[in-house]
Write a protein that holds these residues in place. Structure first.
Motif, PDB file in Angstrom:
ATOM      1  N   ALA A 125       0.816  -1.216   0.000  1.00 21.18           N
ATOM      2  CA  ALA A 125       0.000   0.000   0.000  1.00 21.18           C
ATOM      3  C   ALA A 125       0.844   1.257   0.000  1.00 21.18           C
ATOM      4  O   ALA A 125       0.453   2.276  -0.580  1.00 21.18           O
ATOM      5  N   ILE A 126       2.018   1.224   0.613  1.00 27.33           N
ATOM      6  CA  ILE A 126       2.832   2.441   0.691  1.00 27.33           C
ATOM      7  C   ILE A 126       3.877   2.526  -0.415  1.00 27.33           C
ATOM      8  O   ILE A 126       4.378   3.614  -0.699  1.00 27.33           O
ATOM      9  N   THR A 127       4.212   1.387  -1.048  1.00 29.44           N
ATOM     10  CA  THR A 127       5.232   1.415  -2.094  1.00 29.44           C
ATOM     11  C   THR A 127       4.681   1.145  -3.485  1.00 29.44           C
ATOM     12  O   THR A 127       5.278   1.553  -4.482  1.00 29.44           O
ATOM     13  N   GLY A 128       3.577   0.411  -3.554  1.00 26.00           N
ATOM     14  CA  GLY A 128       3.049   0.001  -4.852  1.00 26.00           C
ATOM     15  C   GLY A 128       3.737  -1.210  -5.427  1.00 26.00           C
ATOM     16  O   GLY A 128       3.372  -1.697  -6.498  1.00 26.00           O
ATOM     17  N   VAL A 129       4.739  -1.745  -4.734  1.00 32.28           N
ATOM     18  CA  VAL A 129       5.501  -2.887  -5.232  1.00 32.28           C
ATOM     19  C   VAL A 129       4.693  -4.175  -5.014  1.00 32.28           C
ATOM     20  O   VAL A 129       4.318  -4.488  -3.884  1.00 32.28           O
ATOM     21  N   PRO A 130       4.424  -4.942  -6.075  1.00 33.93           N
ATOM     22  CA  PRO A 130       3.763  -6.237  -5.890  1.00 33.93           C
ATOM     23  C   PRO A 130       4.726  -7.222  -5.233  1.00 33.93           C
ATOM     24  O   PRO A 130       5.869  -7.372  -5.667  1.00 33.93           O
ATOM     25  N   ILE A 131       4.284  -7.887  -4.172  1.00 32.82           N
ATOM     26  CA  ILE A 131       5.156  -8.768  -3.397  1.00 32.82           C
ATOM     27  C   ILE A 131       4.722 -10.212  -3.622  1.00 32.82           C
ATOM     28  O   ILE A 131       3.567 -10.569  -3.382  1.00 32.82           O
ATOM     29  N   ASP A 132       5.645 -11.028  -4.079  1.00 34.71           N
ATOM     30  CA  ASP A 132       5.332 -12.414  -4.407  1.00 34.71           C
ATOM     31  C   ASP A 132       5.466 -13.340  -3.206  1.00 34.71           C
ATOM     32  O   ASP A 132       4.669 -14.265  -3.039  1.00 34.71           O
ATOM     33  N   TYR A 133       6.482 -13.102  -2.381  1.00 34.25           N
ATOM     34  CA  TYR A 133       6.757 -14.020  -1.281  1.00 34.25           C
ATOM     35  C   TYR A 133       7.098 -13.252  -0.008  1.00 34.25           C
ATOM     36  O   TYR A 133       7.531 -12.107  -0.056  1.00 34.25           O
ATOM     37  N   GLU A 301       0.879   9.457  -1.855  1.00 39.07           N
ATOM     38  CA  GLU A 301       1.503   9.299  -0.546  1.00 39.07           C
ATOM     39  C   GLU A 301       0.511   9.373   0.619  1.00 39.07           C
ATOM     40  O   GLU A 301       0.896   9.615   1.749  1.00 39.07           O
ATOM     41  N   GLY A 302      -0.757   9.114   0.338  1.00 36.57           N
ATOM     42  CA  GLY A 302      -1.759   9.178   1.387  1.00 36.57           C
ATOM     43  C   GLY A 302      -1.625   8.099   2.433  1.00 36.57           C
ATOM     44  O   GLY A 302      -2.107   8.246   3.555  1.00 36.57           O
ATOM     45  N   ASN A 303      -0.947   6.971   2.075  1.00 35.34           N
ATOM     46  CA  ASN A 303      -0.813   5.871   3.021  1.00 35.34           C
ATOM     47  C   ASN A 303       0.461   5.918   3.847  1.00 35.34           C
ATOM     48  O   ASN A 303       0.664   5.091   4.726  1.00 35.34           O
ATOM     49  N   VAL A 304       1.350   6.867   3.517  1.00 31.32           N
ATOM     50  CA  VAL A 304       2.583   7.020   4.274  1.00 31.32           C
ATOM     51  C   VAL A 304       2.841   8.506   4.490  1.00 31.32           C
ATOM     52  O   VAL A 304       2.657   9.303   3.580  1.00 31.32           O
TER      53      VAL A 304
END
Length: 309
Positions: A125-133, A301-304
């Motif tokens: 939510a704060i980076t936008g990076v999709p996390i696989d693991y 940047e609303g989430n951080v």
């Protein structure tokens, strides 16, 4: 999961699988591992993936039934063709709004509320990076692990002195290159009394990661692996498959240690309504994320809570 696979997993979670996985597994399996064929493509056929490494804080001695928070967070990108692992440390006190939660809090509380997947959702939510693991490490047995490998050599960056009777934490270290035993290593990675707050502590954690990796692969420690493994087994939780670990061990068995890069979010420490938070520099945060994770659709940047730097 077999014990030796958990050893590989610890290497991955520390971000040093590229220097630990192949040689250690070759010792533990008598050199028979790397000819194995896989029935299905490992890592769902990915050529690269993102993994969130979560280090847990110490259990509450007075209230052991209470949940735990994350003490360290590293978001890493693993590129298989280039054999590069690049990570960014996110300070535990970063001020965020968690998904589906009202108000502001520290990012380390996301583990308390939702475990590893809750922390994955918060970081996304704060980076936008999709996390696989995700890979979770319980560092409460760091002392035993360090003692089992005969100590670690690090460069202590400053004079460290701190006593906390409640946590049974006593730190008394002089600056300079030296060997640390288990108690001293715990103090080295937990010391937080710096002008830059968690930034310096995260750097020391990265120094420790490299130091413990070197000791695990030291020639004199290879015969000790059966005694070292129990300390590692207690530390690992992940959503990776066994076959993924086997594949990574084979893939990175010859990669140089220079293929591991760590970065840290920069920002400022501020007290807000009596609570100490870390506020990243917004522009630098976006720049670093895009550098490590190209093409990321970074949310607003609303989430951080960020500041200009």
């Amino acid at each position: 999961m077999p014990a030796w696979l958990k050893f590989v997993l610890l290497g991955a979670l520390l971000g040093v699988l590229l220097v630990l996985g192949g040689p250690v597994l070759r010792v533990l399996t008598g050199g028979k591992l790397f000819g194995r064929q896989f029935a299905a493509p490992p890592l769902n056929g990915r050529a690269a993936f993102n993994v969130l490494i979560i280090g847990l804080d110490q259990p509450d001695k007075l209230h052991p039934e209470m949940g735990r928070r994350s003490d360290s967070l590293i978001l890493a990108h693993v590129d298989l063709p280039t054999e590069m692992v690049t990570g960014i440390s996110i300070p535990r006190d970063t001020r965020v709004q968690l998904p589906d939660k009202p108000g502001w809090t520290k990012v380390n509380s996301s583990y308390l509320d939702g475990g590893p997947r809750g922390t994955m959702a918060a970081i996304h939510a704060i980076t936008g990076v999709p996390i696989d693991y995700y890979v979770v490490v319980d560092t409460s047995s760091t002392k035993s692990l360090v003692d089992s490998v005969g100590g670690v050599q690090v460069d202590v960056d400053k004079r460290m002195r701190y006593d906390d009777e409640w946590q049974n934490l006593h730190i008394d270290l002089q600056p300079g290159v030296q060997w640390l035993n288990g108690d001293q290593a715990v103090g080295f990675v937990r010391f937080r009394h710096d002008a830059t707050g968690d930034i310096a502590r995260m750097h020391r954690q990265q120094v420790f990661i490299r130091a413990i990796a070197a000791r695990l692969m030291a020639a004199e420690n290879l015969p000790r692996l059966p005694r070292i493994l129990p300390e590692l087994r207690r530390q690992v939780n992940t959503n990776m498959e066994d076959t993924d670990m086997l594949f990574l061990a084979r893939q990175f068995r010859t990669a140089p240690s220079t293929h591991l890069e760590f970065h840290t979010l920069t920002g400022e420490n501020r007290a807000i309504r009596g609570v100490d938070y870390f506020l990243p520099y917004g522009d630098k945060m976006r720049e670093r994320i895009l550098q490590i994770f190209p093409g990321t659709a970074i949310p607003d940047e609303g989430n951080v809570d960020t500041v200009r730097g």
